[in-house]
Design an enzyme around this catalytic site. Structure first.
Site, mmCIF file in Angstrom:
data_model
loop_
_atom_site.group_PDB
_atom_site.id
_atom_site.type_symbol
_atom_site.label_atom_id
_atom_site.label_comp_id
_atom_site.label_asym_id
_atom_site.label_seq_id
_atom_site.Cartn_x
_atom_site.Cartn_y
_atom_site.Cartn_z
ATOM 1 N N VAL A 173 -7.490 0.492 4.257
ATOM 2 C CA VAL A 173 -6.607 -0.482 3.601
ATOM 3 C C VAL A 173 -5.447 -0.877 4.511
ATOM 4 O O VAL A 173 -5.219 -2.061 4.761
ATOM 5 C CB VAL A 173 -6.083 0.068 2.253
ATOM 6 C CG1 VAL A 173 -5.073 -0.900 1.632
ATOM 7 C CG2 VAL A 173 -7.242 0.293 1.288
ATOM 8 N N GLY A 174 -4.711 0.102 5.018
ATOM 9 C CA GLY A 174 -3.542 -0.206 5.834
ATOM 10 C C GLY A 174 -3.869 -1.021 7.070
ATOM 11 O O GLY A 174 -3.221 -2.043 7.354
ATOM 12 N N LYS A 189 0.861 -1.184 0.000
ATOM 13 C CA LYS A 189 0.000 0.000 0.000
ATOM 14 C C LYS A 189 0.893 1.230 0.000
ATOM 15 O O LYS A 189 1.425 1.613 1.029
ATOM 16 C CB LYS A 189 -0.926 0.067 1.220
ATOM 17 C CG LYS A 189 -1.953 1.215 1.081
ATOM 18 C CD LYS A 189 -2.602 1.604 2.395
ATOM 19 C CE LYS A 189 -1.824 2.683 3.131
ATOM 20 N NZ LYS A 189 -1.813 3.994 2.412
ATOM 21 N N CYS A 232 12.650 11.678 7.917
ATOM 22 C CA CYS A 232 12.490 11.282 9.310
ATOM 23 C C CYS A 232 13.807 11.311 10.075
ATOM 24 O O CYS A 232 13.813 11.433 11.303
ATOM 25 C CB CYS A 232 11.863 9.904 9.405
ATOM 26 S SG CYS A 232 12.640 8.687 8.329
ATOM 27 N N GLU A 243 9.589 1.691 10.904
ATOM 28 C CA GLU A 243 10.535 2.805 10.811
ATOM 29 C C GLU A 243 9.692 4.056 10.951
ATOM 30 O O GLU A 243 8.898 4.396 10.073
ATOM 31 C CB GLU A 243 11.290 2.757 9.475
ATOM 32 C CG GLU A 243 12.502 3.674 9.447
ATOM 33 C CD GLU A 243 12.173 5.025 8.848
ATOM 34 O OE1 GLU A 243 12.026 5.986 9.642
ATOM 35 O OE2 GLU A 243 12.065 5.124 7.633
ATOM 36 N N GLY A 286 -5.158 4.777 5.316
ATOM 37 C CA GLY A 286 -4.746 3.940 6.430
ATOM 38 C C GLY A 286 -5.868 3.107 7.029
ATOM 39 O O GLY A 286 -5.760 1.878 7.133
ATOM 40 N N PRO A 287 -6.969 3.723 7.451
ATOM 41 C CA PRO A 287 -8.033 2.955 8.099
ATOM 42 C C PRO A 287 -8.661 1.885 7.208
ATOM 43 O O PRO A 287 -8.960 0.783 7.672
ATOM 44 C CB PRO A 287 -9.056 4.039 8.485
ATOM 45 C CG PRO A 287 -8.267 5.300 8.593
ATOM 46 C CD PRO A 287 -7.203 5.184 7.541
ATOM 47 N N GLU A 345 8.452 16.422 16.173
ATOM 48 C CA GLU A 345 8.914 16.314 14.800
ATOM 49 C C GLU A 345 8.122 17.301 13.939
ATOM 50 O O GLU A 345 6.896 17.224 13.868
ATOM 51 C CB GLU A 345 8.725 14.881 14.282
ATOM 52 C CG GLU A 345 9.311 14.652 12.919
ATOM 53 C CD GLU A 345 9.211 13.194 12.477
ATOM 54 O OE1 GLU A 345 10.145 12.705 11.832
ATOM 55 O OE2 GLU A 345 8.191 12.551 12.783
#
Length: 475
Positions: free
Chosen positions: A206-207, A170, A279, A245, A203-204, A379
């Site tokens: 499929v992930g 994905k 990141c 990660e 995300g919700p 971040e």
């Protein structure tokens, strides 16, 4: 355009089970330039079933067969290189030269590194009367981010294939076009049916479905710590391996014996690269207190050389950040930095002059930052650098390690032995001494809330393997 509205499942381009479209935004114009389909549980189920079926035969292929496949993938990748660079530039707003020389290059470099590592990788080891063998873990769900799309796709797909796994990918729905081209590369390379599958979506829908799927044996996720926690919790119900990660807030310690001007200028460059959307960027610069004000001048001068503008313009160094959401988050954090009393050295809120649309951020430097300030702890993921003074080396090390993250750290020194000693005390998965070149054979991953597992070369292949001990091997 032909495959933008399709998924790649079981060796074919297919329509989604339920039609649903999502605009893909060009961050330099704030306008949609294409659409993709977004998937659902039905699409994930279909992709996982294809991967599960293919695993039985692919897991027992030999090294030569999988190596030949990886080399074909690299060959086709190189043929599509300019298409990939153009896609990344459009979907991310990356300057075209950066998209070509860094973004697309990263995918090629990691394919090359995986091939080299795989050629000499040992899958068995005799220990006494036991044969220890390393076997493919199974069906792997790969969830990748938008900020280094090809880097992260290749860093997961290539080692998974080397290990003998089958995958469902994905890509980020924010920057998905380069992922679609990569799927075209996999198809053109003759990847066996079901070995590589791709479903676009959020995300919700499929992930998380991938992460919780009972027929998925492993999840490899790159993204925010917040999202990584959700993935890990979802995967926990089926007790599958999760490699992550995640975020970072990396410290860059400039020791007193370093060349201050060079160290500061390169530190600004490292922080601002990819419009600050890395990141592992060195976003906290620690400088000796007695040279703090001097460091601010060097940083300001360096920052003001960064030309922000149209990704297609030859002189552009920094393009926009990727989305309105990211732009608004960065603006809020810049304003918080000012409110909490940090010294705004250059940059600040709003777009750069002469840019009235697009998610462009002014390259920003803060000085007199204390470790408890929000901009020193959260971040930001934009071209924003915080400079913190320190009195002693011990204090610098303590400040550097005083973070929930541990992805990377940077040490600058005129004495390599001195730099090595400080590096040994950094609680981070990667420590970079005196701004070295990118090493695609070094392990990459984090301590603490920056994740677990390691990527790049043979380190990544290990993540996709199970270890079996066959005791009494000698009979």
């Amino acid at each position: 355009m032909s495959n933008h509205l399709k998924f790649y499942i079981d060796g074919a381009w297919v329509d989604p089970a339920v039609p649903a479209l999502l605009d893909v935004i060009d961050p330099s114009t704030e306008e949609a330039f294409t659409q993709i389909s977004v998937g659902s549980k039905t699409d994930v189920d279909r992709a996982v079933a294809a991967a599960k079926s293919a695993f039985q035969s692919f897991a027992v292929t030999d090294r030569a067969e999988r190596l030949a496949l990886l080399k074909r993938i690299l060959e086709i990748y190189n043929e599509r290189y300019e298409d990939i660079a153009a896609a990344v530039s459009r979907e991310m707003g990356a300057p075209l030269s950066f998209a070509r020389e860094s973004q697309a290059w990263a995918g090629r470099a990691h394919l090359e590194a995986t091939i080299t590592a795989f050629e000499r990788f040992e899958f068995s080891e005799k220990r006494g009367s036991t044969m220890v063998v390393k076997e493919p873990i199974g069906v792997c769900a790969l969830i990748t981010p938008w900020n280094w799309p090809l880097n992260q796709i290749v860093c997961k797909v290539a080692p998974a294939i080397a290990a003998g796994c089958t995958v469902v990918l994905k890509p980020s729905e924010i920057a998905p076009i380069s992922g679609i081209i990569f799927a075209e590369v996999m198809d053109a390379a003759g990847t066996p049916k079901g070995v590589f599958n791709m479903v676009n979506g959020n995300g919700p829908d499929v992930g998380q479905v991938m992460a919780g799927h009972p027929d998925v044996d492993m999840v490899s996720f790159t993204g925010s710590t917040r999202a990584g926690i959700i993935v890990a919790k979802t995967a926990a119900d089926t007790v599958k391996r999760v490699a992550q990660e995640l975020g970072g807030k990396s410290a860059n310690i400039i020791l007193p014996d370093a060349d201050l001007e060079t160290a500061v200028r390169k530190g600004v460059e490292g922080c601002f690269g990819n419009s600050g959307q890395s990141c592992d960027a060195p976003t906290r610069m620690l400088v000796p207190a007695d040279r703090h004000d001097e460091a601010l001048l060097f940083a300001r001068d360096a920052a003001e050389t960064f030309i922000v503008g149209d990704p297609q313009a030859e002189d552009t160094v920094l393009g926009p950040v990727v989305s309105e959401t990211q732009f608004n988050k960065i603006q809020r954090l810049i304003e918080v930095g000012i409110e909490e009393g940090a010294l705004l050295v250059t940059g600040g809120p709003g777009r750069p002059e002469n840019l009235n649309r697009g998610y462009y951020v002014r390259p920003t430097i803060f000085g007199h930052v204390s470790p408890d300030m929000t901009i020193a702890r959260e971040e930001i993921f934009g071209p924003v650098l915080s400079i913190l003074p320190y009195e002693t080396e011990e204090q610098a090390i303590a400040i550097a390690n005083d973070t929930v993250y541990g992805l990377a750290a940077y040490v600058q020194s005129g004495d390599i032995e001195h730099a090595r000693k400080v590096a040994a005390r950094m609680r981070a998965g990667s420590v970079y001494l005196n701004y070295p070149e990118w090493d695609t054979f070094a392990p990459f991953g984090g301590y603490k809330q920056s994740g677990n597992g390691r990527e790049y070369a043979d380190w990544a292949i290990h993540d996709f393997l199970e270890i079996k001990g066959i005791v009494g091997w000698d009979g």
